[in-house]
Design an enzyme around this catalytic site. Structure first.
Site, mmCIF file in Angstrom:
data_model
loop_
_atom_site.group_PDB
_atom_site.id
_atom_site.type_symbol
_atom_site.label_atom_id
_atom_site.label_comp_id
_atom_site.label_asym_id
_atom_site.label_seq_id
_atom_site.Cartn_x
_atom_site.Cartn_y
_atom_site.Cartn_z
ATOM 1 N N LYS A 1 10.014 -0.846 8.727
ATOM 2 C CA LYS A 1 9.238 -0.709 9.872
ATOM 3 C C LYS A 1 8.070 0.056 9.732
ATOM 4 O O LYS A 1 6.760 -0.393 10.058
ATOM 5 C CB LYS A 1 10.009 -0.618 11.141
ATOM 6 N N LYS B 1 -25.895 19.714 7.561
ATOM 7 C CA LYS B 1 -24.963 18.417 6.947
ATOM 8 C C LYS B 1 -24.656 17.361 7.971
ATOM 9 O O LYS B 1 -24.645 17.701 9.284
ATOM 10 C CB LYS B 1 -23.519 18.983 6.558
ATOM 11 N N SER C 1 -20.997 19.779 9.989
ATOM 12 C CA SER C 1 -20.197 20.885 9.170
ATOM 13 C C SER C 1 -20.210 22.164 10.078
ATOM 14 O O SER C 1 -20.962 22.437 10.809
ATOM 15 C CB SER C 1 -20.927 21.390 7.980
ATOM 16 N N TYR D 1 22.276 -8.327 4.532
ATOM 17 C CA TYR D 1 21.621 -7.308 4.936
ATOM 18 C C TYR D 1 22.305 -6.009 4.626
ATOM 19 O O TYR D 1 23.313 -5.984 4.703
ATOM 20 C CB TYR D 1 21.702 -7.619 6.610
ATOM 21 N N GLU E 1 -15.203 8.113 4.053
ATOM 22 C CA GLU E 1 -14.410 9.030 3.067
ATOM 23 C C GLU E 1 -12.827 8.713 3.667
ATOM 24 O O GLU E 1 -12.084 8.561 2.765
ATOM 25 C CB GLU E 1 -14.937 10.198 3.380
ATOM 26 N N SER F 1 16.653 3.603 15.438
ATOM 27 C CA SER F 1 15.203 3.223 15.145
ATOM 28 C C SER F 1 14.362 3.060 16.524
ATOM 29 O O SER F 1 13.225 2.630 16.068
ATOM 30 C CB SER F 1 15.288 1.865 14.223
ATOM 31 N N HIS G 1 -21.966 0.650 -14.836
ATOM 32 C CA HIS G 1 -21.594 2.086 -15.383
ATOM 33 C C HIS G 1 -22.376 3.080 -14.608
ATOM 34 O O HIS G 1 -22.407 4.207 -14.973
ATOM 35 C CB HIS G 1 -22.017 2.236 -16.949
#
Ligand code: ARG
Length: 485
Positions: free
Chosen positions: A347, A305, A299, A339, A312, A45, A178
């Protein structure tokens, strides 16, 4: 943060007998062959848990201090451990520390190096301790510090929203249900709805923190230890609120990581909702807000754009945090006490949850502070869709009509206004009086956006007077004076 190469780390120097340094060696005298390289890689790990190094060293220092105080090790050994760990911390900090895959994880890497540096004292550090209680302690310490940073970032974001809300307490935009125009609301009021959400996220996080901040050390492998440890002393040294009271539970459950991730999921869901609104508001059809260019991209094909990539992505990254919650729940569900190595899988999802939430909050604090607001577009939109129809119905109720009849009468008026392509406020007094003879000239105040807003002065309502009350309450809670950066 230290990067550990994905490929096999450099081969270690030849190891003295009895040390933990064991490339191409069997695990211990019990084993007759070494692990294959693939198995070594599969079980290690260190590629991700090296991030726990500070917590690992803090835990070891507290453990060594207690061992010495209890007479389990002598003062000289403790001093040597302290010196060695300080050296290791400095080396890691400076990027000089050599992490070794064959030493599996952060705990064995640090312990092996300590023994190289200070000899037998290093080998005594693990007295009365197991990696099982050690790793559980490390994650809790690490997570506690991350929680404190997240709480600070949540406060910054809330303050940015409160600042904008105060600036725009009087600004009107259409409120939706709505996603249809419903009633006019104050933009400040709208933003303060998010402050409520983020305040609850912080409260939840604070609550999780109390359960994270408990000490597993002393549970050893699973059953506790026969050494006369003073667990309370270690807890105090580490600033923890108490000790885990059952050794089996202490080493095995990761519910604290799960509830943290649940809190993070909700926190991200709230950011995601805000993101969705920013994306809508920034679209040409709304035009309510603009984001500073530094938060947007263009863009490669459409020169006109400007895309709201940051909100987003935040909306998208919410999915991955919620995914981590599912992963952790599933990781836990089939494990018998105590364990199991399964828990090593806690992790990466936990780290990624922290990183994702933290970066998102950081960026949103700045983004909200820099938000460009377009009042004309909001008010123009509020005038469309007959947002004050409810106010007219309420007016008729005051004139003695039962609410249901008033609702129906106004529906007729709305129908007429739609047919003629005008707003309710553009009907003449004579036309309105056809709904009810008691209607007077004061109806136009009622039909105005401002009148509608001011009328909703109930506690928690959208009237600017109430918005300012909310602002004051949040400022007092967030401990910051108005206007301060
Ligand atoms: N790297 C391990 C983990 O993350 C540490 C504990 C290992 N314990 C053990 N008995 N193998 O869980």
């Amino acid at each position: 943060m230290m990067t550990v190469p994905e490929s096999t780390p450099p081969a270690s120097a030849s190891a003295p007998a009895g040390s933990l340094d064991r490339k191409h060696e069997a695990w211990s005298a019990l084993f007759s062959e070494p692990m294959s390289e693939l198995v070594q890689r599969y079980t290690a790990s260190i590629g991700f848990d090296h991030r726990l190094w500070r917590a690992d060293i803090a835990g070891s220092l507290a453990h060594a201090d207690m061992l010495a105080a209890q007479g389990v090790i002598d003062a000289e050994d403790e001093a040597a451990i302290r010196r060695g760990l300080a050296q290791i911390a400095a080396d890691i900090e400076a990027g000089r520390f050599q992490w070794k895959l064959e030493l599996e994880d952060v705990h064995l890497n640090i312990e092996a190096r300590l023994t190289q540096l200070v000899g037998d004292a290093g080998k005594r550090l693990h007295t009365g301790r197991s990696r099982n209680d050690q790793v559980a302690t490390d994650i809790r310490l690490w997570l506690r510090d991350q929680i404190d940073e997240l709480l600070a970032l949540l406060a910054v974001l809330q303050r940015a929203l409160v600042d904008q809300a105060e600036r725009h307490a009087e600004l009107i935009l259409p409120g939706f249900t709505h996603l249809q125009v419903a009633q006019p609301v104050s933009f400040g009021h709208h933003l303060l709805a998010y402050v409520e959400m983020f305040a609850r996220d912080a409260e939840r996080l604070g609550d999780v923190r109390r359960r994270v901040n408990r000490l597993p050390l002393g549970a050893a492998a699973l059953a506790g230890t026969s050494y006369p440890l003073d667990r309370e002393r270690v807890a105090r040294t580490l600033g923890m609120e108490g000790v885990c009271e059952n050794s089996l539970d202490a080493v095995s459950d990761r519910d604290f990581a799960i509830e943290f991730t649940a809190a993070a999921s909700l926190g991200m869901v709230h950011v995601s909702r805000l993101s969705e609104e920013l994306i809508l508001w920034m679209s040409q059809n709304f035009g309510f807000v603009d984001l500073p260019d530094r938060f947007c991209t263009g863009s490669s094909i459409m020169p006109q754009k400007k895309n709201p990539d940051v909100p987003e992505l935040a909306r998208g990254k919410t999915g991955r945090v919620v995914g981590h919650l599912m992963g952790l729940l599933t990781l836990m569900k089939g494990q018998p006490l105590a364990y199991n190595k399964d828990n090593q899988e806690d992790k990466e999802p936990l780290f990624d949850t922290v990183d994702t939430w933290r970066d998102t909050l950081r960026i949103f604090g700045e983004l909200v502070a820099g938000l460009i607001v377009r009042p004309e577009a909001m008010e123009r939109a509020a005038l469309r869709g007959h947002a004050t129809a409810t106010d007219l119905a309420d007016y008729l109720v005051k004139k003695g009509l039962p609410f249901r009849d008033a609702h129906e009468a106004v529906a007729h008026a709305v129908k007429e206004a739609i047919q003629r392509g005008i707003g309710l406020h553009e009907l003449s007094l004579a036309e309105l009086q056809r709904l009810h003879p008691g209607i007077e000239a004061d109806v136009f105040q009622v039909l105005s956006l401002r009148g509608s807003l001011d009328a909703r002065a109930v506690t928690g309502g959208t009237a600017p007077v109430q918005v300012r009350r909310q602002v004051a309450r949040h400022r007092a809670r967030l401990g910051k004076v108005p206007g301060a950066a």
